[in-house]
Design an enzyme around this catalytic site. Structure first.
Site, mmCIF file in Angstrom:
data_model
loop_
_atom_site.group_PDB
_atom_site.id
_atom_site.type_symbol
_atom_site.label_atom_id
_atom_site.label_comp_id
_atom_site.label_asym_id
_atom_site.label_seq_id
_atom_site.Cartn_x
_atom_site.Cartn_y
_atom_site.Cartn_z
ATOM 1 N N SER A 9 -36.489 27.762 -35.052
ATOM 2 C CA SER A 9 -36.203 29.131 -35.486
ATOM 3 C C SER A 9 -34.709 29.383 -35.592
ATOM 4 O O SER A 9 -34.260 30.151 -36.445
ATOM 5 C CB SER A 9 -36.776 30.131 -34.479
ATOM 6 O OG SER A 9 -38.145 29.926 -34.293
ATOM 7 N N HIS B 167 -39.429 26.163 -41.835
ATOM 8 C CA HIS B 167 -39.617 27.240 -40.863
ATOM 9 C C HIS B 167 -40.780 28.132 -41.269
ATOM 10 O O HIS B 167 -40.690 28.901 -42.225
ATOM 11 C CB HIS B 167 -38.322 28.055 -40.724
ATOM 12 C CG HIS B 167 -38.409 29.115 -39.675
ATOM 13 N ND1 HIS B 167 -38.071 30.418 -39.902
ATOM 14 C CD2 HIS B 167 -38.840 29.049 -38.386
ATOM 15 C CE1 HIS B 167 -38.270 31.111 -38.794
ATOM 16 N NE2 HIS B 167 -38.732 30.307 -37.865
ATOM 17 N N GLU C 162 -39.625 29.037 -45.044
ATOM 18 C CA GLU C 162 -38.203 28.829 -45.304
ATOM 19 C C GLU C 162 -37.914 27.329 -45.325
ATOM 20 O O GLU C 162 -38.207 26.626 -44.353
ATOM 21 C CB GLU C 162 -37.369 29.532 -44.231
ATOM 22 C CG GLU C 162 -37.484 31.045 -44.342
ATOM 23 C CD GLU C 162 -36.774 31.803 -43.234
ATOM 24 O OE1 GLU C 162 -36.498 32.994 -43.437
ATOM 25 O OE2 GLU C 162 -36.512 31.218 -42.165
ATOM 26 N N ASN D 182 -35.878 35.958 -39.981
ATOM 27 C CA ASN D 182 -35.616 36.400 -38.611
ATOM 28 C C ASN D 182 -34.350 37.239 -38.488
ATOM 29 O O ASN D 182 -34.249 38.097 -37.622
ATOM 30 C CB ASN D 182 -35.538 35.196 -37.664
ATOM 31 C CG ASN D 182 -36.922 34.707 -37.263
ATOM 32 O OD1 ASN D 182 -37.918 35.396 -37.478
ATOM 33 N ND2 ASN D 182 -36.987 33.519 -36.701
HETATM 34 P P1 NAI Z 1 -45.238 26.593 -27.738
HETATM 35 O O1 NAI Z 1 -44.593 26.574 -26.396
HETATM 36 O O2 NAI Z 1 -46.436 27.432 -27.978
HETATM 37 O O3 NAI Z 1 -45.636 25.095 -28.154
HETATM 38 C C1 NAI Z 1 -44.786 23.979 -27.996
HETATM 39 C C2 NAI Z 1 -45.667 22.762 -27.783
HETATM 40 O O4 NAI Z 1 -44.871 21.585 -27.902
HETATM 41 C C3 NAI Z 1 -46.332 22.720 -26.405
HETATM 42 O O5 NAI Z 1 -47.738 22.640 -26.564
HETATM 43 C C4 NAI Z 1 -45.758 21.464 -25.753
HETATM 44 O O6 NAI Z 1 -46.693 20.777 -24.939
HETATM 45 C C5 NAI Z 1 -45.370 20.642 -26.976
HETATM 46 N N1 NAI Z 1 -44.306 19.664 -26.719
HETATM 47 C C6 NAI Z 1 -43.162 19.851 -26.044
HETATM 48 N N2 NAI Z 1 -42.434 18.720 -26.034
HETATM 49 C C7 NAI Z 1 -43.139 17.795 -26.731
HETATM 50 C C8 NAI Z 1 -42.917 16.438 -27.064
HETATM 51 N N3 NAI Z 1 -41.807 15.811 -26.691
HETATM 52 N N4 NAI Z 1 -43.866 15.793 -27.798
HETATM 53 C C9 NAI Z 1 -44.984 16.428 -28.183
HETATM 54 N N5 NAI Z 1 -45.243 17.731 -27.892
HETATM 55 C C10 NAI Z 1 -44.328 18.398 -27.174
HETATM 56 O O7 NAI Z 1 -44.064 26.960 -28.767
HETATM 57 P P2 NAI Z 1 -44.174 27.569 -30.241
HETATM 58 O O8 NAI Z 1 -44.134 29.050 -30.162
HETATM 59 O O9 NAI Z 1 -45.284 26.911 -30.953
HETATM 60 O O10 NAI Z 1 -42.778 27.121 -30.869
HETATM 61 C C11 NAI Z 1 -42.549 25.791 -31.297
HETATM 62 C C12 NAI Z 1 -41.348 25.768 -32.214
HETATM 63 O O11 NAI Z 1 -41.608 26.604 -33.351
HETATM 64 C C13 NAI Z 1 -40.040 26.263 -31.626
HETATM 65 O O12 NAI Z 1 -38.983 25.519 -32.148
HETATM 66 C C14 NAI Z 1 -39.964 27.705 -32.116
HETATM 67 O O13 NAI Z 1 -38.646 28.190 -32.188
HETATM 68 C C15 NAI Z 1 -40.560 27.555 -33.498
HETATM 69 N N6 NAI Z 1 -41.124 28.776 -34.077
HETATM 70 C C16 NAI Z 1 -41.853 29.645 -33.313
HETATM 71 C C17 NAI Z 1 -42.398 30.786 -33.886
HETATM 72 C C18 NAI Z 1 -43.244 31.714 -33.097
HETATM 73 O O14 NAI Z 1 -43.538 32.818 -33.605
HETATM 74 N N7 NAI Z 1 -43.677 31.365 -31.906
HETATM 75 C C19 NAI Z 1 -42.198 31.104 -35.307
HETATM 76 C C20 NAI Z 1 -41.482 30.084 -36.038
HETATM 77 C C21 NAI Z 1 -40.940 28.997 -35.419
#
Ligand code: NAI
Length: 300
Positions: free
Chosen positions: A131, A152, A164, A202
């Site tokens: 993000s 994104h 994006e 964002n």
């Molecule tokens: P989340 O915490 O729900 O999910 C992250 C997942 O990645 C977890 O299930 C974790 O076990 C896994 N993980 C961590 N390290 C890992 C690795 N080395 N190998 C494999 N899996 C691994 O987080 P979320 O909200 O899904 O965010 C993920 C990314 O997306 C971040 O970079 C965030 O900034 C971006 N993002 C989030 C948005 C949102 O609305 N939540 C919107 C757009 C982008």
């Protein structure tokens, strides 16, 4: 803001299979979106338990679609059959495009991209769903930054139309074209963005949110603010959106920016107080709204 390189005439690379790293909020939503488009997905998670949770998130989306009568049960089965899971990166060796959606942490993402550099086949496109982080810095963890870009998505990734396409300083034109081709296949609306803090969507939402936070501190209820914004035709208000995205995401950004924040500017602390209590929104059952027993709809 970095200058966006010119997009020369370029054709998409091969795009027949997709890898998704992380099965959290975004990884699962992205996987659904890709499965819906008829492409196979390999989901990689840290361990078997996290992978099971990621798969369950995908299944939940399809269960709801079947329940609402949007897709027949055999279509649910067909889409889920295209999803495979793994806990090692080697499973990504055949993927044409790999989308990373792990924690928003530079060191974690760089470690993931260093691994991808090892396992991805030549010519595979490597994308980050970050993000706010610097796509060039993430790309620097690989030997082939030309293959790296930002893709994104917005939450819920299987529903939101905007994608994006973030172009780094070394991103090759056909890598960018592959990002646009993915958007076309997923029926999303792609926009080009340069590497900058927050890209386009964002940054706009942040200004809305700042105005809302000041009103809230002045006494307006977040529920009234959300209702007003919905009345303008937005699908949800800023606090519903915050609970959906997860309060931890914004909190990490605010902490990162604390050192450079202008102390003369008004800073509303209410969201930080919620986060300190672990109230991150839907994912923890409580944020600006309450979500008892995994409810998707919040109550004030
Ligand atoms: P989340 O915490 O729900 O999910 C992250 C997942 O990645 C977890 O299930 C974790 O076990 C896994 N993980 C961590 N390290 C890992 C690795 N080395 N190998 C494999 N899996 C691994 O987080 P979320 O909200 O899904 O965010 C993920 C990314 O997306 C971040 O970079 C965030 O900034 C971006 N993002 C989030 C948005 C949102 O609305 N939540 C919107 C757009 C982008």
């Amino acid at each position: 803001t970095a200058k966006i390189p010119e997009l020369k005439e370029a054709r998409s690379r091969r795009l027949e299979s997709v890898g998704v790293i992380g099965g959290g909020t975004m990884g699962a939503g992205i996987a659904v979106s890709v499965l819906d488009a008829g492409l196979p997905v390999v989901m990689v998670e840290q361990d078997a338990a996290a992978l099971a949770r990621g798969r369950a998130r995908v299944e939940q989306v399809y269960d709801l679609l079947v329940k609402k009568g949007r897709i027949p049960a055999d279509e649910r089965a067909a889409r889920l059959a295209r999803l495979t899971g793994a806990t090692t990166y080697d499973a990504l060796g055949e993927a044409d495009l790999i989308i990373e959606a792990v924690f928003e942490d530079m060191a974690v993402k760089q470690a993931v991209f260093a691994q991808l550099d090892r396992v991805a086949k030549p010519g595979a496109v490597l994308a980050t769903n970050t993000s706010y982080l610097d796509v060039n810095q993430i790309a620097a963890a690989t030997r082939g930054p030309a293959d790296v870009l930002g893709l994104h998505f917005f939450s819920p990734a299987n529903i939101m139309k905007l994608l994006e396409v973030v172009v780094g300083s070394d991103t090759a034109p056909d890598t960018v074209a592959t990002g646009f081709e993915l958007a076309r296949r997923l029926r999303k609306i792609p926009v080009r963005a340069g590497v900058c803090d927050g890209f386009i969507g964002n940054r706009i939402l942040a200004v809305h949110r700042q105005a809302a936070d000041m009103m809230m501190e002045d006494g307006a209820s977040p529920y009234d603010i959300d209702a007003a914004v919905r009345a303008f035709g937005y699908p949800m208000g800023p606090y519903q959106m915050a609970d959906l995205a997860g309060g931890d995401i914004g909190w990490a950004t605010r902490k990162r920016r604390a050192a450079t924040r202008d102390p003369a500017l008004r800073y509303v602390q209410i969201p930080d107080r919620l986060c300190e209590r672990g109230w991150f929104g839907q994912k923890t059952g409580r944020g600006f709204y309450l979500y008892p027993d995994g409810a998707r709809q919040g109550t004030p």
